[in-house]
Design a protein around this motif. Structure first.
Motif, PDB file in Angstrom:
ATOM      1  N   ASP A   3       0.838  -1.212   0.000  1.00  0.00           N
ATOM      2  CA  ASP A   3       0.000   0.000   0.000  1.00  0.00           C
ATOM      3  C   ASP A   3       0.869   1.257   0.000  1.00  0.00           C
ATOM      4  N   PHE A   4       1.963   1.230   0.767  1.00  0.00           N
ATOM      5  CA  PHE A   4       2.901   2.349   0.757  1.00  0.00           C
ATOM      6  C   PHE A   4       3.423   2.596  -0.661  1.00  0.00           C
ATOM      7  N   LEU A   5       3.864   1.528  -1.313  1.00  0.00           N
ATOM      8  CA  LEU A   5       4.465   1.653  -2.632  1.00  0.00           C
ATOM      9  C   LEU A   5       3.449   2.109  -3.673  1.00  0.00           C
ATOM     10  N   LYS A   6       2.231   1.620  -3.555  1.00  0.00           N
ATOM     11  CA  LYS A   6       1.178   2.054  -4.472  1.00  0.00           C
ATOM     12  C   LYS A   6       0.925   3.548  -4.312  1.00  0.00           C
ATOM     13  N   TYR A   7       0.934   4.015  -3.063  1.00  0.00           N
ATOM     14  CA  TYR A   7       0.722   5.437  -2.805  1.00  0.00           C
ATOM     15  C   TYR A   7       1.881   6.261  -3.365  1.00  0.00           C
ATOM     16  N   ALA A   8       3.108   5.776  -3.185  1.00  0.00           N
ATOM     17  CA  ALA A   8       4.277   6.493  -3.691  1.00  0.00           C
ATOM     18  C   ALA A   8       4.207   6.660  -5.207  1.00  0.00           C
ATOM     19  N   ILE A   9       3.789   5.619  -5.898  1.00  0.00           N
ATOM     20  CA  ILE A   9       3.651   5.700  -7.357  1.00  0.00           C
ATOM     21  C   ILE A   9       2.597   6.739  -7.729  1.00  0.00           C
ATOM     22  N   SER A  10       1.499   6.742  -6.999  1.00  0.00           N
ATOM     23  CA  SER A  10       0.407   7.685  -7.311  1.00  0.00           C
ATOM     24  C   SER A  10       0.835   9.129  -7.121  1.00  0.00           C
ATOM     25  N   GLN A  11       1.861   9.343  -6.275  1.00  0.00           N
ATOM     26  CA  GLN A  11       2.333  10.704  -6.008  1.00  0.00           C
ATOM     27  C   GLN A  11       3.491  11.109  -6.919  1.00  0.00           C
ATOM     28  N   GLY A  12       3.901  10.208  -7.812  1.00  0.00           N
ATOM     29  CA  GLY A  12       4.990  10.523  -8.727  1.00  0.00           C
ATOM     30  C   GLY A  12       6.358  10.451  -8.087  1.00  0.00           C
ATOM     31  N   MET A  26       9.059  10.021   0.923  1.00  0.00           N
ATOM     32  CA  MET A  26       9.129   9.869  -0.529  1.00  0.00           C
ATOM     33  C   MET A  26      10.085  10.909  -1.096  1.00  0.00           C
ATOM     34  N   ARG A  27      10.784  10.536  -2.171  1.00  0.00           N
ATOM     35  CA  ARG A  27      11.555  11.525  -2.917  1.00  0.00           C
ATOM     36  C   ARG A  27      10.776  11.860  -4.191  1.00  0.00           C
ATOM     37  N   ILE A  28      10.392  13.135  -4.312  1.00  0.00           N
ATOM     38  CA  ILE A  28       9.628  13.590  -5.467  1.00  0.00           C
ATOM     39  C   ILE A  28      10.388  14.739  -6.112  1.00  0.00           C
ATOM     40  N   HIS A  29      10.807  14.541  -7.364  1.00  0.00           N
ATOM     41  CA  HIS A  29      11.579  15.548  -8.106  1.00  0.00           C
ATOM     42  C   HIS A  29      12.791  16.029  -7.316  1.00  0.00           C
ATOM     43  N   THR A 269      12.882  20.768 -12.739  1.00  0.00           N
ATOM     44  CA  THR A 269      12.458  21.763 -13.729  1.00  0.00           C
ATOM     45  C   THR A 269      12.064  23.043 -13.019  1.00  0.00           C
ATOM     46  N   ILE A 270      12.026  24.128 -13.770  1.00  0.00           N
ATOM     47  CA  ILE A 270      11.779  25.428 -13.154  1.00  0.00           C
ATOM     48  C   ILE A 270      10.398  25.503 -12.517  1.00  0.00           C
ATOM     49  N   ASP A 271       9.448  24.689 -13.022  1.00  0.00           N
ATOM     50  CA  ASP A 271       8.115  24.677 -12.411  1.00  0.00           C
ATOM     51  C   ASP A 271       7.990  23.635 -11.293  1.00  0.00           C
ATOM     52  N   LYS A 272       9.090  22.906 -11.042  1.00  0.00           N
ATOM     53  CA  LYS A 272       9.161  21.904  -9.973  1.00  0.00           C
ATOM     54  C   LYS A 272       8.160  20.763 -10.160  1.00  0.00           C
ATOM     55  N   LYS A 273       7.783  20.520 -11.419  1.00  0.00           N
ATOM     56  CA  LYS A 273       6.847  19.435 -11.698  1.00  0.00           C
ATOM     57  C   LYS A 273       7.526  18.208 -12.295  1.00  0.00           C
ATOM     58  N   GLY A 274       8.842  18.247 -12.372  1.00  0.00           N
ATOM     59  CA  GLY A 274       9.570  17.129 -12.946  1.00  0.00           C
ATOM     60  C   GLY A 274      11.063  17.368 -12.814  1.00  0.00           C
ATOM     61  N   VAL A 275      11.844  16.520 -13.477  1.00  0.00           N
ATOM     62  CA  VAL A 275      13.299  16.678 -13.503  1.00  0.00           C
ATOM     63  C   VAL A 275      13.757  16.668 -14.947  1.00  0.00           C
ATOM     64  N   ILE A 276      14.937  17.249 -15.180  1.00  0.00           N
ATOM     65  CA  ILE A 276      15.492  17.336 -16.527  1.00  0.00           C
ATOM     66  C   ILE A 276      16.987  17.046 -16.439  1.00  0.00           C
ATOM     67  N   PRO A 277      17.543  16.291 -17.403  1.00  0.00           N
ATOM     68  CA  PRO A 277      18.968  15.960 -17.321  1.00  0.00           C
ATOM     69  C   PRO A 277      19.846  17.029 -17.962  1.00  0.00           C
ATOM     70  N   ALA A 278      21.053  17.151 -17.419  1.00  0.00           N
ATOM     71  CA  ALA A 278      22.132  17.894 -18.069  1.00  0.00           C
ATOM     72  C   ALA A 278      23.234  16.890 -18.358  1.00  0.00           C
ATOM     73  N   PHE A 279      23.834  16.988 -19.541  1.00  0.00           N
ATOM     74  CA  PHE A 279      24.798  15.988 -19.979  1.00  0.00           C
ATOM     75  C   PHE A 279      26.169  16.591 -20.241  1.00  0.00           C
ATOM     76  N   GLU A 280      27.191  15.804 -19.963  1.00  0.00           N
ATOM     77  CA  GLU A 280      28.536  16.042 -20.495  1.00  0.00           C
ATOM     78  C   GLU A 280      28.850  14.876 -21.418  1.00  0.00           C
ATOM     79  N   ILE A 281      29.348  15.176 -22.606  1.00  0.00           N
ATOM     80  CA  ILE A 281      29.578  14.121 -23.589  1.00  0.00           C
ATOM     81  C   ILE A 281      31.014  14.184 -24.093  1.00  0.00           C
ATOM     82  N   LEU A 282      31.675  13.050 -24.063  1.00  0.00           N
ATOM     83  CA  LEU A 282      33.006  12.903 -24.630  1.00  0.00           C
ATOM     84  C   LEU A 282      32.965  11.827 -25.700  1.00  0.00           C
TER      85      LEU A 282
END
Length: 350
Positions: A3-12, A26-29, A269-282
């Protein structure tokens, strides 16, 4: 627990913590958010965590005081799980594994990095801190190969996270402790299993690093990860794993087998509704290979900075562009940047 895990998924949430004496968290964004539930008592923690362990996992917990595994709940999801003993009792962390295998176009890598899926030999490293999406990037690369090449792909993971179905490729997935004893033993065996592509979840020890380099040198494409913060330090980490008397030879081997390094971090993200990656590429060109052989990895960032036409970039350049495009808060980028003076003007203007 379910039930805990189901709730965590529902909260993103990306992670769910059972912490003895505290509310579940929970860790969210990227932010830790307490759950509206009473603090977990010792007996409750032991009951809900012990009941999800099988006999083998319970024995490992008793011997090693921690155990990693994939917890599967039909109809809810799959979770990369670590149960561990701390000074007050037993705690656990559950990483929520998305149900769908990520596709390449969804992870934010430049389109020219699609070429990595067409390499037939060598090593590709994905690096970064814990929780930065390395597994997701590897899964997207495997999926791209699966869609475009008739290849035999073997993955060695601890635990298996994304489950791949066969498309154009044939995929075998092996889990450490369930299907093999160690990364290195599975990697050694894989060389006798007619692989084209080998994914090694993590290079944790000298023997695994040695076997991965051998596989890359002998005509296989090896995809693997390290917990390092940039391309140059990743190369130094691999070389430094070996005894000093072997390092000159390893430099030559790495210069010939390494094809690319992707380093990444995640930012809210600037609206705090998600996350966005930054990359370094070699991308390992002849010039980069020469620097590796000569022990001049400290000069690699300058080549990355001036080789954007080859698909290379520094992490700071990626962070700066995210700030300029108003996709992330300047303070978030400032915290991740190496040359913080690049981001400082945006803090002042804000």
């Amino acid at each position: 627990m379910n039930d805990f895990l189901k709730y965590a998924i529902s909260q993103g949430a990306s992670d769910f913590h059972i912490a003895l004496g505290n509310n579940p968290v929970m860790r969210i964004h990227g932010e830790l958010i307490p759950v509206d539930y009473p603090p977990i008592a010792a007996m409750e923690s032991q009951r809900i965590l012990i009941e999800i362990l099988n006999d083998q996992q319970l024995a490992a917990l008793g011997k090693q005081k921690n155990v990693d595994f994939c917890y599967k709940v039909p109809g809810i999801g799959r979770f990369r799980t670590n149960v561990f003993v701390q000074r007050h009792g037993i705690d656990a962390v559950f990483r929520i594994i998305p149900q769908k295998v990520p596709v390449f176009d969804s992870i934010g890598l430049p389109q020219n990095m699609r070429e990595l899926a067409h390499y037939h030999q060598g090593m590709i490293l994905v690096t970064g801190p814990s929780g930065c999406g390395k597994t997701t990037t590897l899964a997207a690369l495997v999926d791209l190969i699966n869609e475009t090449r008739s290849a035999h792909i073997i993955t060695i993971e601890d635990p298996i996270e994304y489950v791949h179905g066969n498309k154009v490729a044939l995929i075998n997935q092996r889990e450490v402790n369930s299907h093999t004893e160690t990364f290195s033993s599975a990697l050694r065996a894989s060389l006798r299993e007619d692989p084209d592509v080998i994914l090694v979840g993590e290079m944790r020890d000298l023997e695994t690093v040695r076997m991965a380099i051998t596989a890359a040198e002998t005509g296989h494409l090896v995809l693997t990860t390290l917990h390092t913060t940039n391309a140059a330090s990743s190369i130094d980490r691999i070389i430094g794993t070996f005894p000093p008397e072997e390092q000159w030879q390893v430099r030559i081997m790495i210069s010939e087998s390494l094809k690319a390094i992707i380093t990444q971090v995640l930012l809210p993200t600037i609206d705090k509704k998600g996350v966005i990656p930054a990359f370094e590429i070699l991308v390992v060109t002849q010039a980069i290979a020469a620097l590796i052989r000569e022990g001049k990895t400290f000069q690699i960032p300058s080549i990355q900075q001036t080789s954007q036409h080859l698909g290379m970039s520094l992490l700071d350049q990626s962070l700066l562009k995210l700030v300029q495009d108003k996709k992330v808060n300047p303070m978030s980028a400032f915290a991740k940047a190496f040359k913080k003076e690049l981001i400082e003007p945006f803090l002042e203007s804000k």
